[in-house]
Design a protein around this motif. Structure first.
Motif, short mmCIF file in Angstrom:
data_model
loop_
_atom_site.label_atom_id
_atom_site.label_comp_id
_atom_site.label_asym_id
_atom_site.label_seq_id
_atom_site.Cartn_x
_atom_site.Cartn_y
_atom_site.Cartn_z
N HIS A 95 0.83 -1.20 0.00
CA HIS A 95 0.00 0.00 0.00
C HIS A 95 0.86 1.26 0.00
O HIS A 95 1.92 1.31 0.64
CB HIS A 95 -0.92 0.02 1.22
CG HIS A 95 -1.97 -1.05 1.19
ND1 HIS A 95 -3.13 -0.93 0.47
CD2 HIS A 95 -2.01 -2.27 1.79
CE1 HIS A 95 -3.87 -2.02 0.62
NE2 HIS A 95 -3.21 -2.84 1.43
N PRO A 133 -4.88 3.51 3.16
CA PRO A 133 -4.86 2.20 2.51
C PRO A 133 -6.10 1.36 2.80
O PRO A 133 -6.26 0.28 2.23
CB PRO A 133 -3.61 1.54 3.10
CG PRO A 133 -3.47 2.17 4.45
CD PRO A 133 -3.97 3.58 4.32
N PHE A 171 -6.52 5.71 -2.50
CA PHE A 171 -5.67 5.86 -3.68
C PHE A 171 -6.51 6.22 -4.91
O PHE A 171 -6.12 7.07 -5.71
CB PHE A 171 -4.90 4.57 -3.94
CG PHE A 171 -3.99 4.65 -5.13
CD1 PHE A 171 -2.74 5.24 -5.04
CD2 PHE A 171 -4.39 4.13 -6.37
CE1 PHE A 171 -1.90 5.32 -6.15
CE2 PHE A 171 -3.57 4.21 -7.48
CZ PHE A 171 -2.31 4.80 -7.37
N GLU A 228 -1.51 -0.75 -6.55
CA GLU A 228 -2.67 0.02 -6.10
C GLU A 228 -3.71 0.14 -7.21
O GLU A 228 -4.92 0.00 -6.97
CB GLU A 228 -2.22 1.42 -5.66
CG GLU A 228 -1.42 1.45 -4.37
CD GLU A 228 -2.30 1.30 -3.13
OE1 GLU A 228 -3.47 0.83 -3.26
OE2 GLU A 228 -1.84 1.64 -2.03
#
Length: 467
Positions: free
Chosen positions: A34, A59, A84, A115
């Motif tokens: 992450h 995360p 993200f 990600e």
């Protein structure tokens, strides 16, 4: 998400008119997991900053932030930060129409790919450049950590804890590589057409400037710490550089090494080699202060290395601290050479600077030139510095030219040579006439041999003296 571009020196496709977007991240570990902080800085070819982005990245609920002792990001800091996916649009907006750059691009790209795959985002491939690999080609250094490369390239700002500070340093490094070092693209970068994405809210972290580097930070810059791009060694060097190696930092390093699959023996041997290298740097300076010895022993103890040994200065008459001024590639190469030789590279002029080197970009009225002379430092130019600093032997003096022979002394030889040549010609004439008159061949060859010898000997004696 990012495709690394091949670079060339002169002769490729120039980066003229190309913007660069420098990326840096903070993560939960050494393996793709992450991202907990993301930063990007866009610069134009002349170094003008066209935009910045910085945000903490959540995360997911309850996901640990990783090594808090190393990157300083707690779980509480991440609560309420954008995910993200929410920050990706802002990142792509900043990257549109530019080439992405990162120090250790494969490491950064692997986390961004992980990600993007986790949220199912289909992102066009962005062209990218690894400034670590490019810097390794441009200058020789003991290591190519960003904190080492920056001073070698004359970049004043040291990268700190935040991703934004790292991205700012990488942006300046990219401008230098494609500017004064003349890097070009092996083929023209293909910039994908990106739409305008919705920009979500961001949560930047306060950027705390890095403090003045102490002895330990300067020693780390001169230590060959292993394979370039080794994220564990980079973290280890960064932690040691701040002079305070706390137990939680050591525990965090051990956890990261275990997560990366390093066996305990490999970690132990890495720590031992690192401490030995630091000890060599301390001794090479010629003066080991009580503070340096205390810091080195503290680091050795914290890393589980039994003993740092008795520190004995081994000064060999080389310069102690060198300050290099200038913005040319020659100045960068000399700064790198200073570090590679194990000599301290000064960041500013102080009384401890023993040598100041200036390149042609430094004006003659630069105040530090006069001040350095007042402080007793040797002031050198960048071209003569390697010899003056003892890094290279002085050039061999040219061989002395032979002394000219006086004309009066040569007169007898010249006269004798001409007489001998005349005798040779006369003998050759009679030999030819004789052979036409019926002289045996063997006799003709015999007299011809002496005639040629007389001609050559006379020519050698009468040859003009070299000037």
């Amino acid at each position: 998400m990012i495709e690394s571009l091949s670079l060339l020196g002169a002769g490729g496709h120039p980066a003229r008119g190309t913007d660069f977007t420098a990326l840096d991240i903070r993560t939960t570990g050494l393996r793709p997991g992450h991202v907990v902080e993301l930063a990007a800085v866009r610069v134009r070819p002349d170094g003008t900053v066209a935009g910045e982005l910085s945000t903490l990245v959540d995360p997911g609920p309850g996901v640990p932030p990783g090594p808090v002792a190393l990157h300083g990001i707690t779980r509480a800091d991440l609560d309420g930060a954008p995910a993200f996916g929410a920050a990706l649009g802002s990142l792509l907006n900043l990257c549109r129409g530019s080439v992405v750059v990162a120090h250790d691009l494969p490491f950064v790209a692997s986390f961004l790919d992980s990600e993007a795959a986790r949220i199912g985002a289909r992102v066009p491939v962005l062209p990218g450049v690894d400034t670590l690999a490019a810097a390794r080609t441009a200058v020789g250094l003991p290591n190519h950590r960003l904190a080492t490369v920056a001073p070698a390239f004359g970049i004043a700002a040291r990268p700190g804890r935040t991703a934004l500070s790292g991205a700012r340093t990488v942006a300046q490094l990219a401008v230098s590589l494609f500017g004064r070092h003349g890097f070009t693209f092996a083929s023209p970068p293909v910039l994908p057409a990106l739409p305008q994405f919705a920009a979500g809210p961001l949560r930047p972290r306060a950027d705390v400037p890095a403090g003045e580097p102490g002895w330990m930070a300067e020693a780390v810059e001169r230590v060959a710490i292993g394979a370039d791009g080794d994220a564990y060694l980079d973290l280890l060097a960064g932690v040691v550089a701040d002079r305070h190696l706390a137990p939680d930092e050591v525990a965090a390093l051990a956890g990261l090494a275990a997560e990366a699959g390093w066996p305990a023996e490999r970690v132990r041997s890495t720590h031992e080699r690192f401490v030995v290298a630091l000890r060599e740097m301390a001794e090479r300076d010629g003066v080991v202060t009580a503070a340096e010895a205390r810091e080195l022993r503290q680091v050795a103890t914290a890393l589980g290395v039994a003993d740092a040994g008795d520190l004995r200065p081994t000064a060999d008459g080389r310069p102690a601290r060198v300050l290099v001024l200038g913005t040319t590639a020659a100045a960068d190469r000399l700064r790198a050479r200073v570090l590679a030789e194990g000599v301290q590279l000064a960041k500013k002029l102080t009384a401890s600077v023993t040598h100041l080197v200036a390149d042609p970009s430094v004006p003659a009225n630069e105040p530090r030139l006069a001040r350095a002379a007042e402080l007793g430092a040797d002031v050198l130019d960048v071209h003569s510095a390697p010899v003056a600093l003892g890094f290279e032997p002085p050039p061999a003096p040219p061989a002395p030219a032979p002394a000219p022979v006086p004309a009066r002394a040569r007169l007898p030889k010249v006269v004798g040579g001409r007489v001998l040549m005349g005798a040779g010609l006369l003998l050759m004439f009679f030999t030819v006439v004789g052979m036409f008159a019926g002289t045996p061949l063997v006799a003709g060859i015999f007299f011809a041999f002496f005639a040629v010898g007389a001609l050559l000997g006379g020519w050698w004696l009468a040859e003009p003296a070299p000037r």
